[in-house]
Structures are given as C-alpha cells and as structure tokens.
Design a protein around this motif. Structure first.
Motif, PDB file in Angstrom:
ATOM      1  N   VAL A  41      26.544  68.071   1.669  1.00  0.00           N
ATOM      2  CA  VAL A  41      27.036  67.127   2.676  1.00  0.00           C
ATOM      3  C   VAL A  41      25.847  66.666   3.522  1.00  0.00           C
ATOM      4  CG1 VAL A  41      28.504  66.844   4.716  1.00  0.00           C
ATOM      5  CG2 VAL A  41      29.321  68.173   2.755  1.00  0.00           C
ATOM      6  N   LEU A  42      25.743  65.358   3.715  1.00  0.00           N
ATOM      7  CA  LEU A  42      24.700  64.796   4.576  1.00  0.00           C
ATOM      8  C   LEU A  42      25.236  64.701   5.999  1.00  0.00           C
ATOM      9  CD1 LEU A  42      23.395  61.905   2.286  1.00  0.00           C
ATOM     10  CD2 LEU A  42      22.455  64.214   2.532  1.00  0.00           C
ATOM     11  N   VAL A  43      24.501  65.307   6.940  1.00  0.00           N
ATOM     12  CA  VAL A  43      24.927  65.329   8.335  1.00  0.00           C
ATOM     13  C   VAL A  43      24.020  64.383   9.132  1.00  0.00           C
ATOM     14  CG1 VAL A  43      25.287  66.754  10.383  1.00  0.00           C
ATOM     15  CG2 VAL A  43      25.705  67.706   8.094  1.00  0.00           C
ATOM     16  N   PHE A  44      24.593  63.267   9.563  1.00  0.00           N
ATOM     17  CA  PHE A  44      23.867  62.318  10.419  1.00  0.00           C
ATOM     18  C   PHE A  44      24.285  62.595  11.858  1.00  0.00           C
ATOM     19  CE2 PHE A  44      23.962  60.338   6.291  1.00  0.00           C
ATOM     20  CZ  PHE A  44      22.733  59.685   6.176  1.00  0.00           C
ATOM     21  N   GLY A  45      23.353  63.113  12.665  1.00  0.00           N
ATOM     22  CA  GLY A  45      23.670  63.452  14.053  1.00  0.00           C
ATOM     23  C   GLY A  45      23.804  62.203  14.905  1.00  0.00           C
ATOM     24  N   ASP A  46      23.127  62.210  16.046  1.00  0.00           N
ATOM     25  CA  ASP A  46      23.184  61.049  16.935  1.00  0.00           C
ATOM     26  C   ASP A  46      22.608  59.823  16.243  1.00  0.00           C
ATOM     27  OD1 ASP A  46      24.289  62.634  18.895  1.00  0.00           O
ATOM     28  OD2 ASP A  46      22.309  63.184  19.723  1.00  0.00           O
ATOM     29  N   LYS A  47      23.016  58.648  16.699  1.00  0.00           N
ATOM     30  CA  LYS A  47      22.512  57.388  16.146  1.00  0.00           C
ATOM     31  C   LYS A  47      21.015  57.263  16.472  1.00  0.00           C
ATOM     32  CE  LYS A  47      25.301  53.764  16.743  1.00  0.00           C
ATOM     33  NZ  LYS A  47      25.922  53.407  15.432  1.00  0.00           N
ATOM     34  N   THR A  48      20.210  57.050  15.420  1.00  0.00           N
ATOM     35  CA  THR A  48      18.759  56.867  15.606  1.00  0.00           C
ATOM     36  C   THR A  48      18.290  55.771  14.666  1.00  0.00           C
ATOM     37  OG1 THR A  48      18.027  58.379  13.856  1.00  0.00           O
ATOM     38  CG2 THR A  48      18.519  59.361  16.006  1.00  0.00           C
ATOM     39  N   ASP A  49      17.024  55.364  14.816  1.00  0.00           N
ATOM     40  CA  ASP A  49      16.457  54.379  13.900  1.00  0.00           C
ATOM     41  C   ASP A  49      15.577  55.034  12.844  1.00  0.00           C
ATOM     42  OD1 ASP A  49      14.347  55.178  15.397  1.00  0.00           O
ATOM     43  OD2 ASP A  49      13.786  53.180  16.136  1.00  0.00           O
ATOM     44  N   THR A  50      15.730  56.379  12.723  1.00  0.00           N
ATOM     45  CA  THR A  50      14.881  57.089  11.760  1.00  0.00           C
ATOM     46  C   THR A  50      15.675  57.785  10.647  1.00  0.00           C
ATOM     47  OG1 THR A  50      14.906  59.063  13.171  1.00  0.00           O
ATOM     48  CG2 THR A  50      13.089  57.499  13.465  1.00  0.00           C
ATOM     49  N   LYS A  51      16.869  58.234  10.951  1.00  0.00           N
ATOM     50  CA  LYS A  51      17.632  59.008   9.966  1.00  0.00           C
ATOM     51  C   LYS A  51      18.131  58.086   8.848  1.00  0.00           C
ATOM     52  CE  LYS A  51      19.423  62.311  13.397  1.00  0.00           C
ATOM     53  NZ  LYS A  51      18.669  63.494  13.001  1.00  0.00           N
ATOM     54  N   TYR A  52      17.772  58.409   7.626  1.00  0.00           N
ATOM     55  CA  TYR A  52      18.277  57.644   6.482  1.00  0.00           C
ATOM     56  C   TYR A  52      18.206  58.514   5.235  1.00  0.00           C
ATOM     57  CZ  TYR A  52      13.629  57.097   4.421  1.00  0.00           C
ATOM     58  OH  TYR A  52      12.415  57.350   3.832  1.00  0.00           O
ATOM     59  N   VAL A  53      18.933  58.115   4.204  1.00  0.00           N
ATOM     60  CA  VAL A  53      18.865  58.751   2.887  1.00  0.00           C
ATOM     61  C   VAL A  53      18.781  57.637   1.856  1.00  0.00           C
ATOM     62  CG1 VAL A  53      20.061  60.173   1.175  1.00  0.00           C
ATOM     63  CG2 VAL A  53      20.177  60.788   3.603  1.00  0.00           C
ATOM     64  N   LYS A  54      17.796  57.749   0.949  1.00  0.00           N
ATOM     65  CA  LYS A  54      17.601  56.733  -0.072  1.00  0.00           C
ATOM     66  C   LYS A  54      18.112  57.254  -1.412  1.00  0.00           C
ATOM     67  CE  LYS A  54      13.976  53.937  -2.275  1.00  0.00           C
ATOM     68  NZ  LYS A  54      12.516  53.665  -2.342  1.00  0.00           N
ATOM     69  N   VAL A  55      18.857  56.403  -2.101  1.00  0.00           N
ATOM     70  CA  VAL A  55      19.376  56.757  -3.423  1.00  0.00           C
ATOM     71  C   VAL A  55      18.307  56.455  -4.467  1.00  0.00           C
ATOM     72  CG1 VAL A  55      21.116  56.220  -5.172  1.00  0.00           C
ATOM     73  CG2 VAL A  55      21.777  56.370  -2.755  1.00  0.00           C
ATOM     74  N   LEU A  56      17.892  57.494  -5.213  1.00  0.00           N
ATOM     75  CA  LEU A  56      16.852  57.340  -6.238  1.00  0.00           C
ATOM     76  C   LEU A  56      17.509  56.989  -7.574  1.00  0.00           C
ATOM     77  CD1 LEU A  56      14.670  60.448  -5.291  1.00  0.00           C
ATOM     78  CD2 LEU A  56      14.380  58.061  -4.546  1.00  0.00           C
TER      79      LEU A  56
END
Length: 845
Positions: free
Chosen positions: A63-78
């Motif tokens: 499970v991907l846990v995205f905390g507070d809204k930021t301009d850095t958190k991301y996950v890229k699909v390979l």
C-alpha cells in the motif's frame, strides 16, 4: 454473519426465522428479551437465499501511503504504455478527509500533450468525494462517487475512443457515464498516445515533473491495474474482489514495477478484500420493528421448524438405532456424523476433513451391510450439506478436489438407490424429497468446478446414475428411480390429470419423470451466469404416449416442497418417441415429464383384418382403374379437359395402389424399400395433386376464368406432376437419412418428414372442400330455379325432395373424385371402426 446463520439452520433441516406477523411482534420481542437478546436478530430473505459473494479473501499487498499534500511525493509506474484506443484503470483508495482541495489520483503525460489521461477529485460540502476524468485535456464534470468516510473504497474509470464514451465506477456500481469526452466536432477522438509517463499522486505540469502541492494526492492507494480495454461490470466486480483480469492487462500492481519517491511510505498489509454490498433484514427485539444491517455483521439468529417436520424429526431420532452413523464414526475414530440432529455440533469443514469423512462414508455405504435408516439418511444429508459449503481456495491440489468430487458423487448415488425409497418417504416432511440432494450437489459442484477444471479441457465424474461433467457448461444428472416416486407426492400430478382428462379417447394413467434430472450452469470468470440453453434429452422408455402441450417442465427446487414443476421460460423444440429437444431461456434443473395414457392396442386378428381389407380394396380398385383407363383409350371418348384430367388421376391412383399392395414385400431389402417409399410418396402426392386439379376444373365451370384451354392444361400438368416432383425432390435432399420409417416402407412418422405428405394433403383437402361447397350451392340454386319453372304447382314435399337430391347427388359423386373421403383419416386413432371405414372408403376410391 447472515450466510453462516442461514447455513447453520439449513444443515439442521430448519430455516432462519421468517418475519413475525403483526399480531406476534410484541410477544415475540418479549420472548427474545427473556433470553437476554435485546438487539437485532437475522430474518430470512423473503425472495430466497442471497447468493454468498465468492472470492472474499485476505489479500497481502503493498500500500502506498501519501501523507500531507506536498510537491515532492510521487510514485512513477515503470511500464511501457502502448497507444490506448480504450482504457480501464482500477484501484483501492482511502481518501484523506482533512482537506477539500482538488487532488490528483494519477496523471499520464506524453511529449505531445501533458494532460493526456488524468483522474482528479475533491470532497464537496456534503461529504462526498467527486471525481472528474481528463482525456486529451478534455474535462468531464466532477460527479459524486463515494462518501468521504475514511474507509477503503474501490474505483474504476473507463474510456474508449469510439464516441468518447466514459464511465466511473465505485464499490461495484456505476456512478457516472456519458459519451463525447474528447470528441472534436463531428470527428472521432484520437486514441490515448503511447510511450508516456504515468505518475501516481501528482499532476504533471511537465513530462514527469513540475508538481504542485495543492493538486497532490493525500491518502492511501493500492491494487492499481490498467487495461487497454473497457472491462465489463462482471469483470469490474471481480477486480474489486482482488482477482486480476489478465486479458489485455497493461500494468499490474507490483512493488518491482514502481519507482517510489523516498518520502512516500510503502507498507505491506493484509488487505481484506471488499465484501458484498447487500444488506439483510433484521428484527429489532427492543422496538418490535424491522430494519436492515450489513449481511457481514455477526448477529444472533433463530432456527425455526414447521411443526410437522419437527415432530417427524423427533420421531426419527427416538426410533433410530444409529447403526450406520455409529459404524462410520467408529471407523473414522471421531464424530463424522452427529447422532443427534438437533444438538450435534456441525462445524465448517476444510477440504481434507471433508475428503476423509466422505471416504469412510462411501466405503460403508458401498458394503451395503448396514441398512440406511431414516436418521442415517438425515445424518448423511447433513454431512453432504456441510461438504457443499466447503470453500476451496486457489492452489488446492486438483487431485484432492477430484477425489472429493468422486466420493461426493458416489455417496449421492448410493443413497439414491431404489431400495432407499421408503426411507426417503419416511422423512419427506423434513427434507421435501430427494430434490434436496439435487440442490446441494449443484452447490458443491459450483464451488469446486472452477478449481477442479483449471487448466483442463474436460472432466467427467460418474457413479451409477449420478454424474457431472464440465468444459464450459457444468452439467449434473440424477437417476430417476428414487426421484420418481418421491416427487409424485408434491401435488403436481393433479394439475396434469385435470388437463389430460379432457381427452375422452384415452385413459390417463400417470405423469412420470421420463429422463434423468439434469442440473446445468454456465460458468464465466468463476461466476455462474444464466443463459439460454437447448437440451436434447433421451427418454428412459419408448412405451409412453406424450401430451405435446405438457411435455417439458423446468424444476424449481424449494425447501418446503422439495421441488415444483414449472414450464416457465421453456418450450418444446422437437418431440420424438425416444427423445425430446427443448429450449429454455435460462439454466437450472431440467427433466422431461411424460404423460402416460392407456392406449387401446389392436389385436393381431384386427391388424390382419385391416391388412386384408386394404389388399382386397386396393386390388379391386386397381382392376377398376385399369379397365376405366383402357376404356378411355379404346372407346374413343371425345378429347376434352375433363377426360385428360381423369386419365392422369386414374394413372396416378393406379400406380400408388399397386405399389401399396406390394410394399410389405419390399421392407426386407433396405434399398428396395427406400425406392418403393419414394415412388409411393410421388404417386400418392400426384394423385392428390390431380384431385386438386379436378377441383380447379370444377371451379372453372362455376366461375368464369379468363384463361384459354391450352394455358389451363399447361397449368394443370405443372400442378399435377410438377408439384409432386418438387416436393419429393426437396424432401429427399433435406431429409435423406430420416426419410423412411423403421418398420414400414413409408415416410418416417417420428420426424418432420411426414409433413412433406400430410401438409400438402391437408391444403388440397381444404381447397377441395371449399370447391365442393361452392359447387353444391350452385347446383341447388339451379335445381330450385328449374323446379319452379318446370313444375310450378308441385307440392312442398316434392319440392323439398328435389332439393335434397340436388344436394346429395353432387356430394356423393364429388366426394371420392376430390379425395374428401381421406378426411376421416384423422379419426382413425379414436376407434377401430373408423379404421375400417377409412380403409373401405379410400381403397375403393
């Protein structure tokens, strides 16, 4: 939960509590409270048992846990994405309810277009999460899809290039759909471009980057899958239950296929896949009212018996020696079948326990040393019900599943042997007859079939009269021995007897199950679906007379009656003496019911007399026809339409009757018999065609016809000889293998071939009947005018006598010429007397 409560009661031959009547609610509520039950209790579903949702399981996933809204958190699909003319994206999502700003669940960008494919959402003032889909920069409206309650929800979005059709699903239901997304003017939209960058949790303002905090996603996400097609509702429900649809899958959820930014937390959890959305009815003990609760809750429940069933159960328990149950439990060295139906501990089984129990039970029943008593039968059924609820998981050994199925089918077959009929009848109030076995066997096969046949093209399991097979369609069949007598008590026969009694010519005997009962279902993506089906069922005996209107019946299994016959949605396609083809618009349990009548059998003496009369009549007729034909040629009868038609009719009749006299001799040789049948068909058809021409000739004398004699004769020849040749030729071409009857040199009456003769004959007789009626009217009218003109002063009696003779004369003359004596053929089956009348009239025609 509701399903366990329902199964618990069913395994004890009871039913979950039904809704109390208004007058009983208060006293019933007090009764519950006296047993310290103050909250809700489960109620039985009025519309039948709810189907238990399949594939509800624990699912270990990242499970991907995205905390507070930021301009850095991301996950890229390979993953390399192809061009997508159609797309479906699904995931499980837990929305962070602390903010109402727009959040980007995922964004897909290509060099030519940044906002190529995107899903965004926000929480509205009413507490709903609203989604909007973006394709090629075109934006759908924000529409509510699920409540922002902090729980896990499942979503799917679909889009296809054709018409720009899109849809959004949440928790298994379609929440929004429309067309025209990305349609430009009259032109169709382009496919979603390939070779792009897919980012989870951020909106890309440049290819693969330039994220904004206020548009980022906050929450948890897992099980994201992407397909290059639009999934069906059934497939979406399957995906929601954590089972991947492999066809045209572009991206499947996997940690190895993700580039996770360091501040995004990645947690492996045991995720409970979503259960049913159904709610079940409950009785509120405190308020004496009703409400609904999630079917997955754990609530108290009450099992109820009908009084007659309860008393019979008590009687069976007291009178039983439990010999078979004791022997089974002794061999197993544990309690396989409880001796007491009411208090015995019935628990959920796993596969190995069920396999061991059935193995021992089958060996004891196979020996046949211990008689099956009433309580033993109930104990065996209780065990079979437990086994039918075994939920085998993926990865189980196919050999174990097949062995379990073999033991199950064997036990079912052994308790359905005919020597156990009296035992079945002794507990009929409790179980409603052996159709209970049909129902629970169907359930176990539905549970095991997908796993049993995984990777295999075909499997068949059979013991005696009971069996199953499945490729795509799963079938089961049940020997009719025990079913026949026990089903007779359901009260259905009265309905058939009332209908059958209207046939005064035959005595109604009984309605019998003429085939094995077949249970059938179609499995698609591990789910059972209903579909149209055509059956071809062989009869167990040919010694039955069938009432066509009430031939085929569909069986509904009901807990109370053990089965009820119904024709709903079913019809007979073809019916032969040895088999029946039927069409139904759904799958369920099927059998063919045959109505048996006492048919008066002709004695050998009567059959010999009929054959003798036929031979004598045809012989006399043949001689008279030949003499008449010779006289037409020799005496010099003036040539006319009438004489030409007569000569052709005489020739056709003479040839047909000559063949008929010697057809019995030809049946020993197959080729000769086939040839005789074809020529009999041709000449009798020609004879009737020339009888039709006789009628048309008469009509031309009654009504003015604007056609020259030469043209009329050409038409008569085409009708008299051309039509029979066409009919016989077409019949031979289409039904060559089914053309001849088994025991006679004549058309096969057990197939539709006979209609190649009967159909045209009925038409010709109808036309000639109308012609005769018209000719008689004209003749009577002419006779009346002539009588008034020649003998105006004659008495009334004489006038009536002239009229009667004017009517009778044309009828007597024209009946044989027009072939109308053949009409009495439809009455032959009523009495032997009509058979004599038919043969005398038509052999001497």
């Amino acid at each position: 939960d509701w399903w366990h409560a329902d199964r618990y009661c069913e395994q004890r031959f009871a039913q979950l509590l039904f809704e109390p009547r208004d007058s009983e609610r208060a006293s019933f509520s007090r009764l519950l409270q006296s047993h310290h039950i103050k909250d809700s209790v489960w109620l039985n579903e009025m519309n039948g048992v709810l189907p238990k949702p399949k594939w509800r399981q624990d699912h270990i996933v990242p499970v991907l846990v995205f905390g507070d809204k930021t301009d850095t958190k991301y996950v890229k699909v390979l993953s390399d994405f192809p061009a997508l003319p159609a797309v479906t994206a699904c995931a499980h999502l837990q929305w962070d309810t602390r903010t109402q700003e727009i959040a980007t669940i995922f964004s897909y960008a290509v060099p030519a277009f940044i906002n190529e494919f995107q899903l965004r959402g926000f929480v509205d003032e009413e507490g709903f999460v609203r989604f909007a889909l973006i394709v090629h920069g075109h934006h759908s409206p924000y529409l509510p899809v699920f409540r922002a309650d902090g729980h896990w929800h499942h979503f799917c979005v679909t889009w296809q290039q054709e018409n720009g059709t899109w849809a959004i699903y949440a928790d298994g239901k379609r929440r929004a759909s429309a067309s025209g997304l990305c349609a430009v003017g009259l032109s169709a939209p382009q496919a979603i471009y390939g070779q792009g960058t897919f980012i989870i949790g951020q909106d890309q303002d440049s290819l693969g980057g330039t994220f904004r905090e206020k548009e980022s996603f906050s929450g948890n996400i897992t099980d994201l899958h992407i397909w290059q097609k639009v999934l069906s509702m059934e497939q979406i429900e399957r995906v929601r239950s954590c089972h991947v649809v492999e066809q045209e899958l572009v991206f499947g959820w996997s940690s190895n296929a993700l580039e996770v930014e360091s501040t995004v937390q990645q947690v492996t959890v045991q995720f409970l896949c979503p259960g049913p959305v159904e709610e079940c009815r409950v009785f509120e003990a405190g308020s004496s009212g009703f409400s609904y609760a999630s079917c997955l809750q754990s609530l108290p429940f009450i099992c109820c018996y009908r009084k007659d069933a309860y008393l019979q159960l008590k009687k069976v328990q007291l009178e039983s020696s439990h010999s078979l149950v004791t022997r089974v439990n002794t061999l197993a060295a544990r309690t396989v079948i409880p001796e007491n139906i009411f208090t015995g501990d019935v628990q959920d089984m796993n596969l190995s326990v069920a396999l061991g129990a059935l193995d021992i039970l089958a060996s004891v029943l196979r020996e046949g040393k211990t008689p099956v008593e009433s309580s033993d039968l109930l104990g065996v059924l209780q065990l079979l019900k437990q086994v039918s609820d075994v939920e085998a998981e993926d990865g189980e050994e196919p050999e174990m599943l097949e062995q379990l199925s073999r033991y199950y089918v064997e036990v079912t077959g052994l308790i359905l042997e005919e020597q156990n009929i009296e035992t079945w009848l002794s507990v009929s109030q409790v179980i409603g007859g052996p159709m209970a076995v049909v129902e629970i066997s169907d359930r176990v096969v539905s549970n095991l079939a997908p796993l049993l046949t995984a990777g295999r093209t075909k499997i068949t399991i059979q013991h005696g009269n009971v069996g199953l097979n499945r490729v795509v369609v799963k079938n089961m069949w049940f020997g009719y021995g025990s079913l026949q007598r026990c089903l007779a008590g359901t009260g259905s026969n009265a309905v058939f007897q009332d209908v059958a009694a209207s046939d005064g010519g035959r005595k109604y005997l009984s309605t019998t199950v003429g085939t094995a009962v077949i249970s059938s279902a179609l499995l698609s993506d591990y789910q059972e679906i209903s579909t149209s089906v055509r059956y071809h069922l062989q009869h167990h005996t040919e010694q039955m007379v069938i009432s066509m209107c009430f031939l085929f019946f569909l069986l509904h299994v009901s807990p109370d009656a053990g089965g009820m016959w119904s024709t709903t949605g079913c019809s007979v396609v073809t019916s032969l003496l040895d088999s029946t083809a039927c069409f139904c618009n759904h799958t369920t349990n099927f059998a063919v019911l045959l109505q048996v009548y006492e048919v008066p059998q002709r004695t050998i003496k009567e059959e010999l007399m009929l054959q003798t009369l036929t031979f004598i009549g045809c012989g006399v007729s043949f001689c008279a026809l030949i003499v008449t034909f010779i006289l037409f040629l020799v005496v010099g009868v003036p040539k006319s339409e009438r004489t030409t038609v007569h000569k052709n009719l005489i020739f056709a009749l003479a040839a047909a009757e000559a063949l008929l006299m010697f057809s019995e001799l030809a049946k020993t040789n197959q080729v000769v018999c086939f040839t005789v049948t074809a020529f009999l068909h041709l000449f009798f058809m020609a004879a009737f065609s020339w009888m039709l021409v006789e009628g048309l000739l008469l009509w031309s004398k009654v009504v003015a016809v604007n056609m020259s004699e030469d043209k009329r004769m050409k038409f008569y020849y085409v009708t008299g000889w051309g039509l029979p040749v066409v009919i016989v030729g077409v019949t031979l071409a289409t039904s060559f293998n089914k053309y001849v009857a088994d025991n006679h040199c004549w058309l096969n009456v057990q197939t539709d071939v006979i209609w190649a003769f009967v159909g045209p004959v009925l038409f010709i007789l109808a036309v000639n009947t109308f012609v005769l009626f018209r000719v008689v009217m004209v003749t009577v009218s002419s006779a009346r005018r002539r009588s008034k003109m020649l003998t105006p002063n004659s008495s009334l009696e004489k006038q009536i006598g002239i009229q009667i003779w004017a009517t009778a004369k044309p009828i007597l003359v024209l009946l044989p010429v027009l072939g109308l004596t053949w009409v009495c053929g439809v009455l032959v089956h009523l009495s032997i007397i009509w058979a004599y009348v038919f043969i005398v009239l038509n052999s001497l025609q």
